[in-house]
Design a protein around this motif. Structure first.
Motif, PDB file in Angstrom:
ATOM      1  N   GLY A 276       0.852  -1.194   0.000  1.00 47.43           N
ATOM      2  CA  GLY A 276       0.000   0.000   0.000  1.00 47.43           C
ATOM      3  C   GLY A 276       0.875   1.226   0.000  1.00 47.43           C
ATOM      4  O   GLY A 276       2.075   1.159   0.312  1.00 47.43           O
ATOM      5  N   GLY A 277       0.298   2.351  -0.357  1.00 51.61           N
ATOM      6  CA  GLY A 277       1.035   3.604  -0.306  1.00 51.61           C
ATOM      7  C   GLY A 277       1.223   4.066   1.125  1.00 51.61           C
ATOM      8  O   GLY A 277       0.652   3.494   2.069  1.00 51.61           O
ATOM      9  N   ALA A 278       2.010   5.107   1.288  1.00 54.40           N
ATOM     10  CA  ALA A 278       2.249   5.635   2.634  1.00 54.40           C
ATOM     11  C   ALA A 278       0.953   6.072   3.299  1.00 54.40           C
ATOM     12  O   ALA A 278       0.783   5.930   4.514  1.00 54.40           O
ATOM     13  N   ASP A 279       0.009   6.575   2.501  1.00 58.52           N
ATOM     14  CA  ASP A 279      -1.272   7.014   3.049  1.00 58.52           C
ATOM     15  C   ASP A 279      -2.180   5.844   3.399  1.00 58.52           C
ATOM     16  O   ASP A 279      -3.230   6.032   4.025  1.00 58.52           O
ATOM     17  N   GLU A 280      -1.772   4.631   3.012  1.00 57.42           N
ATOM     18  CA  GLU A 280      -2.580   3.439   3.306  1.00 57.42           C
ATOM     19  C   GLU A 280      -2.001   2.620   4.458  1.00 57.42           C
ATOM     20  O   GLU A 280      -2.464   1.510   4.725  1.00 57.42           O
ATOM     21  N   ARG A 281      -1.015   3.169   5.149  1.00 56.81           N
ATOM     22  CA  ARG A 281      -0.413   2.426   6.265  1.00 56.81           C
ATOM     23  C   ARG A 281      -1.442   1.995   7.305  1.00 56.81           C
ATOM     24  O   ARG A 281      -1.406   0.837   7.769  1.00 56.81           O
ATOM     25  N   PRO A 282      -2.357   2.868   7.741  1.00 54.13           N
ATOM     26  CA  PRO A 282      -3.346   2.404   8.729  1.00 54.13           C
ATOM     27  C   PRO A 282      -4.165   1.210   8.224  1.00 54.13           C
ATOM     28  O   PRO A 282      -4.453   0.285   9.000  1.00 54.13           O
ATOM     29  N   LEU A 283      -4.524   1.224   6.937  1.00 60.30           N
ATOM     30  CA  LEU A 283      -5.278   0.109   6.368  1.00 60.30           C
ATOM     31  C   LEU A 283      -4.438  -1.163   6.362  1.00 60.30           C
ATOM     32  O   LEU A 283      -4.916  -2.248   6.747  1.00 60.30           O
ATOM     33  N   VAL A 284      -3.178  -1.052   5.960  1.00 60.05           N
ATOM     34  CA  VAL A 284      -2.290  -2.222   5.933  1.00 60.05           C
ATOM     35  C   VAL A 284      -2.072  -2.764   7.341  1.00 60.05           C
ATOM     36  O   VAL A 284      -2.144  -3.985   7.567  1.00 60.05           O
ATOM     37  N   HIS A 285      -1.852  -1.876   8.289  1.00 55.00           N
ATOM     38  CA  HIS A 285      -1.640  -2.324   9.670  1.00 55.00           C
ATOM     39  C   HIS A 285      -2.885  -3.014  10.218  1.00 55.00           C
ATOM     40  O   HIS A 285      -2.782  -4.029  10.935  1.00 55.00           O
ATOM     41  N   SER A 286      -4.053  -2.480   9.888  1.00 52.93           N
ATOM     42  CA  SER A 286      -5.278  -3.098  10.394  1.00 52.93           C
ATOM     43  C   SER A 286      -5.463  -4.492   9.799  1.00 52.93           C
ATOM     44  O   SER A 286      -5.954  -5.401  10.485  1.00 52.93           O
ATOM     45  N   LEU A 287      -5.071  -4.681   8.559  1.00 54.20           N
ATOM     46  CA  LEU A 287      -5.188  -6.006   7.949  1.00 54.20           C
ATOM     47  C   LEU A 287      -4.221  -6.991   8.586  1.00 54.20           C
ATOM     48  O   LEU A 287      -4.597  -8.122   8.925  1.00 54.20           O
TER      49      LEU A 287
END
Length: 402
Positions: A276-287
């Motif tokens: 994911g992009g840097a702005d998608e870190r929260p989404l990646v971490h939640s997954l």
């Protein structure tokens, strides 16, 4: 070379309300969406002009209007390739978004320069900046384009804009039933996205060698991918990459469903990575947290080229129907694409053996909403089981990278 395409039968999905009011998974569809043949043919009414729309001499300055996002741009590459092969000496200008710089640099063998379009009403990709349009069109007229090609879409909102470029000849698509000049063909609404644009090239009399996507890698891309492999101890041939993001929330499959697929593949011995992009870190971490199994966090750690170079070496991609799916198609990396809300017939990869698309049919598809206003039944109603089944089938076979 792409593997042969295979047929599949559409199965109408039914949505059955659950006790809590949320939809529960019903039948889903996997495979080739709504078509009668694996071969596409030009419309029978297409008749090539004896004299091309640009005249007897090859155009020397060509403008291509396509002000769209990355995934859309990748789908136009086969048409741009045909255009360059037909006119190797022409100077080709892409009129596009200000985010297209990297695209133009990567495809410099097809495009010579980028002219940033200011935006206009009816084009949601960027805010309209009407005050900048007069100066932009004045600049365009000074370029004295021999040919301007509207490669943006049906032309309903863009043909008038392209005609204001002042080119000697104009070509492109037109809505059905709308009168236009000899260079315009009716928008082929039932073709897959890459085929729409190569169909226009054929209509204009240009030879098309292939409809396959491509994504050329630079040495720096390969070095970036190798550095990531070394730093994290990745084993690409044993790694399944997950990409849970998408620009529109309406295109995102639930994190909890991705997590179930990750757990099952981890239990089967596969290594996992989440991008994911840097702005998608929260989404990646939640997954990663939801999956509860070892997984490499690659969010914000790759450029687009580095991600493509890494995908070229990994075993499988599982993702939403978004730009990264087109990168995987270009790299010939097997993928399972979860299509929430999108027009599957239009956006699914052409190679249906290497790439498996899973979706839930709904009467409201295709969806143009940024966020679903009715509870996202096309995503919530698609359980992890069919996605996992397609991943297992692809992983069970021999690697099919080009």
């Amino acid at each position: 070379m792409n593997a042969p395409m295979m047929e599949a039968t559409l199965e109408k999905a039914e949505l059955r309300p659950a006790g809590d009011g949320l939809p529960v998974p019903g039948p889903v569809t996997v495979g080739t969406p709504d078509r009668q043949s694996s071969q596409w043919h030009a419309p029978e009414s297409t008749a090539l002009p004896s004299i091309p729309v640009w005249g007897r001499e090859a155009p020397q300055r060509i403008a291509v209007f396509r002000a769209l996002q990355l995934g859309d741009m990748l789908c136009s590459v086969p048409a741009l390739r045909a255009l360059r092969e037909a006119f190797p000496q022409a100077r080709i200008t892409l009129i596009g978004l200000d985010t297209a710089h990297a695209f133009v640099e990567r495809f410099a063998h097809y495009i010579d320069e980028l002219a940033i379009f200011p935006g206009a009403e009816g084009m949601p990709e960027q805010p309209p900046r009407a005050a900048r349009l007069p100066a932009f069109f004045e600049w365009a007229r000074r370029q004295r384009f021999d040919l301007a090609i509207q490669l943006h879409g049906s032309g309903a909102s863009t043909n008038a804009l392209v005609e204001r470029l002042g080119a000697r000849a104009v070509a492109g698509f037109k809505p059905a039933g709308q009168p236009r000049g000899a260079g315009f063909m009716t928008w082929p609404d039932r073709l897959p996205e890459p085929e729409r644009y190569v169909e226009l090239m054929r209509f204009l009399g240009l030879p098309v060698r292939s409809s396959a996507l491509e994504f050329p890698l630079a040495t720096a891309d390969r070095h970036e991918a190798q550095a990531l492999v070394d730093d994290l101890g990745l084993r690409p041939p044993r790694t399944v990459v997950f990409h849970p993001g998408a620009r529109l929330p309406s295109r995102r499959w639930p994190v909890a469903y991705f997590a179930q697929v990750m757990r099952a593949l981890s239990d089967a011995g596969w290594h996992l990575a989440v991008t994911g992009g840097a702005d998608e870190r929260p989404l990646v971490h939640s997954l990663i947290d939801a999956a509860g199994v070892p997984a490499h966090d690659l969010s914000g750690r790759t450029s687009l080229g580095g991600l493509a170079a890494l995908l070229a070496r990994c075993r499988l991609l599982v993702c939403n129907d978004t730009g990264v799916s087109h990168v995987a198609a270009a790299m010939r990396t097997p993928s399972v694409v979860v299509a929430s809300g999108s027009d599957v017939r239009r956006w699914a990869p052409l190679d249906r053996v290497r790439h498996r698309v899973v979706w839930k049919d709904m009467p409201c598809r295709p969806c143009a909403h940024h966020e679903c206003p009715i509870g996202h039944p096309c995503a919530v109603g698609l359980s992890p089981q069919p996605v996992l089944a397609q991943a297992r089938r692809l992983l069970a076979g021999e690697p099919t990278h080009a």
